[in-house]
Design a protein around this motif. Sequence first.
Motif, PDB file in Angstrom:
ATOM      1  N   ARG A  71       0.836  -1.193   0.000  1.00  9.14           N
ATOM      2  CA  ARG A  71       0.000   0.000   0.000  1.00  9.14           C
ATOM      3  C   ARG A  71       0.871   1.243   0.000  1.00  9.14           C
ATOM      4  O   ARG A  71       1.778   1.384   0.818  1.00  9.14           O
ATOM      5  CB  ARG A  71      -0.926   0.015   1.210  1.00  9.14           C
ATOM      6  N   THR A  72       0.609   2.147  -0.933  1.00 10.60           N
ATOM      7  CA  THR A  72       1.379   3.378  -1.050  1.00 10.60           C
ATOM      8  C   THR A  72       0.453   4.581  -0.942  1.00 10.60           C
ATOM      9  O   THR A  72      -0.770   4.469  -1.062  1.00 10.60           O
ATOM     10  CB  THR A  72       2.119   3.452  -2.390  1.00 10.60           C
ATOM     11  N   ASP A  73       1.073   5.748  -0.730  1.00 11.93           N
ATOM     12  CA  ASP A  73       0.335   6.992  -0.895  1.00 11.93           C
ATOM     13  C   ASP A  73       0.009   7.166  -2.375  1.00 11.93           C
ATOM     14  O   ASP A  73       0.534   6.449  -3.237  1.00 11.93           O
ATOM     15  CB  ASP A  73       1.172   8.171  -0.398  1.00 11.93           C
ATOM     16  N   ARG A 109       3.074  -1.107   4.123  1.00 10.07           N
ATOM     17  CA  ARG A 109       2.617   0.244   3.831  1.00 10.07           C
ATOM     18  C   ARG A 109       3.804   1.193   3.717  1.00 10.07           C
ATOM     19  O   ARG A 109       4.683   1.209   4.580  1.00 10.07           O
ATOM     20  CB  ARG A 109       1.649   0.743   4.910  1.00 10.07           C
ATOM     21  N   ARG A 111       4.471   5.210   3.507  1.00  6.27           N
ATOM     22  CA  ARG A 111       3.724   6.453   3.707  1.00  6.27           C
ATOM     23  C   ARG A 111       4.661   7.619   3.986  1.00  6.27           C
ATOM     24  O   ARG A 111       5.666   7.492   4.672  1.00  6.27           O
ATOM     25  CB  ARG A 111       2.726   6.317   4.864  1.00  6.27           C
ATOM     26  N   SER A 113       4.961  11.383   5.713  1.00  4.24           N
ATOM     27  CA  SER A 113       4.344  12.085   6.829  1.00  4.24           C
ATOM     28  C   SER A 113       4.952  13.473   6.967  1.00  4.24           C
ATOM     29  O   SER A 113       6.144  13.613   7.234  1.00  4.24           O
ATOM     30  CB  SER A 113       4.555  11.300   8.133  1.00  4.24           C
ATOM     31  N   GLN A 127       8.296  -0.031  11.128  1.00  5.95           N
ATOM     32  CA  GLN A 127       7.591  -0.679  12.235  1.00  5.95           C
ATOM     33  C   GLN A 127       7.045  -2.008  11.751  1.00  5.95           C
ATOM     34  O   GLN A 127       6.251  -2.061  10.797  1.00  5.95           O
ATOM     35  CB  GLN A 127       6.457   0.227  12.734  1.00  5.95           C
ATOM     36  N   SER A 128       7.479  -3.076  12.400  1.00  5.88           N
ATOM     37  CA  SER A 128       7.100  -4.425  11.995  1.00  5.88           C
ATOM     38  C   SER A 128       6.339  -5.107  13.130  1.00  5.88           C
ATOM     39  O   SER A 128       6.784  -5.098  14.286  1.00  5.88           O
ATOM     40  CB  SER A 128       8.353  -5.244  11.650  1.00  5.88           C
ATOM     41  N   SER A 132       1.111  -6.046  10.298  1.00 10.09           N
ATOM     42  CA  SER A 132       1.472  -5.077   9.250  1.00 10.09           C
ATOM     43  C   SER A 132       2.940  -4.704   9.349  1.00 10.09           C
ATOM     44  O   SER A 132       3.591  -4.933  10.371  1.00 10.09           O
ATOM     45  CB  SER A 132       0.615  -3.812   9.386  1.00 10.09           C
ATOM     46  N   THR A 134       5.038  -1.131   8.317  1.00  7.95           N
ATOM     47  CA  THR A 134       4.894   0.232   7.815  1.00  7.95           C
ATOM     48  C   THR A 134       6.249   0.921   7.777  1.00  7.95           C
ATOM     49  O   THR A 134       7.004   0.879   8.746  1.00  7.95           O
ATOM     50  CB  THR A 134       3.943   1.055   8.703  1.00  7.95           C
ATOM     51  N   THR A 136       7.635   4.718   7.253  1.00  5.78           N
ATOM     52  CA  THR A 136       7.225   6.122   7.237  1.00  5.78           C
ATOM     53  C   THR A 136       8.446   6.992   6.992  1.00  5.78           C
ATOM     54  O   THR A 136       9.515   6.724   7.539  1.00  5.78           O
ATOM     55  CB  THR A 136       6.589   6.508   8.584  1.00  5.78           C
ATOM     56  N   THR A 174      10.793  -1.800  15.993  1.00  5.69           N
ATOM     57  CA  THR A 174      10.856  -0.508  15.300  1.00  5.69           C
ATOM     58  C   THR A 174      12.293  -0.105  15.047  1.00  5.69           C
ATOM     59  O   THR A 174      13.136  -0.155  15.950  1.00  5.69           O
ATOM     60  CB  THR A 174      10.166   0.585  16.140  1.00  5.69           C
TER      61      THR A 174
END
Length: 539
Positions: A71-73, A109, A111, A113, A127-128, A132, A134, A136, A174
Amino acid sequence: MSQPRPIPRLLGSLLLLAAATLSGVVASGLAATPAQAAEPPVRPLGQTVPVPASVVPGGAPFTLTPETRIRTDSSGEVRAIGDRLAEVLRPSTGYALPVTDRPSPGAIRLRLSGKDSALGEEGYRLQSSRGSLTITAHRPAGLFRGVQTLRQLLPSRVEEDTRQPGPWQVAGGTITDSPRFAHRGAMLDVSRHFLTVDQVKRYLDHISLYKINKLHLHLSDDQGWRIAIDSWPRLATYGGSTQVGGGPGGYYTKAQYKEIVRYAAARHVEVVPEIDMPGHTNAALASYAELNCDGVAPPLYTGTAVGFSSLCVPKAVTYDFVDDVIREIAALTPGRYIHIGGDEAHSTSRADYVAFMNRVQPIVATYGKTVIGWHQLTGATPAEGAIAQYWGLDGTSQAEKEQVARAAQNGTRLILSPADRIYLDMKYNKDTELGLSWAGYVEVRRSYDWDPGAYLPGAPASAIAGVEAPLWTETISSNEHIDHMAFPRLPGVAELGWSPAATHDWEDYKVRLAAQGPRMEALGIDYYRSAQVPWPATQ
């Protein structure tokens, strides 16, 4: 709130070594080979090169499954990073890994920010957890750097181009990470031996995995001119027609150079073109007689001696030539810098050298670029904002070191490329077939075991822009040659440029580097198996 802290070095090394003794697994109907079985089923968080600034392990691992999406922006830059990640992961996992900007449970993901400005241009947070993963970042470059960390946290066989056994897991926790230095470069000399566009792209793929963000292309030298210049066409067609040893040479058309720049930008690497002058210019002098003081063009040169050539500093046509070349290259190069060389100008008098640099640096500024020059530039007057690239060694004269340090004290930033530390064309030892040894032998530990921030006496740490590992090609002409000389030294240089000084520890690093061996093999990198590194056994 407790502050995150790195995994203790010794504990991290022990975890990796213990995990390496575990048996492999069988997944997706594929049997693990003995080499694959040597890898830990879940790599300890933070066991990467470069080592992250902060690691807080904990929680269940994230597992990549056939249902996982990326999932991307909605931005094009972020989507491109997601597409590139999918391209890497699909062949080895066999998973579809669709890239989408829609919410997806269990996704990877990516993303951006606006609230995370503290991550800077290239920092990221990974963050694993079970549900999920992610990444950032404040800027797209940071997302790309985080994706390279993600790749290294997955089993090495994820880099293969055929389907491999799973599971595909990333340890829980993280990582918060950002670079120590803004400039982390690799220089590729395409003049002594011409390297094709595909060879340069291959090198870009490999250096970007280790968070290198600059590709310095040495485009001209005595042995060859490698970029088409419309206003001086014989530079490429004649000056580029040979190389060391008398081979066919070659040059990049403008379209080919732009393709290298585009490919690099997709990997968030900035191309820094170099036209070396006033010395190292025999290819240009042979192409145009009027560039010589006596009006006589010398023959093309295929040897390896240095210091015998010079542009004619008093002639007006010299600056017409420089202006045309800089103008055309600047128009092709979206990056901030143009490197004007300036080293080993032994056939140029000191007065002429100073006069030449005083004329040429404003030309670079005229076309919106910032000057980089080899550290001999500090013997003239570096322009405001100019960067000097120091390539001296332990035996460099004290006077020369002091000259560079004074320039740094007066505002000139420095890129450090000490020849007896990170010249990748230096032999590892007396038995190395490729390379040179004028700066001594440079084994893997020597290339890693130094601190750029405290290397040059008298140069303030704030003046250090970063590090760069040059690969000169007097003896290098193939991918196998590049692999053998650049790897595994280049990953160590990348770590010196990226990771906090407090994390630099050879005993810890050599274990993490050893774990890169199977990854480099999966990528087809024919690296040097240094006896200083405890590489895992392969069968």
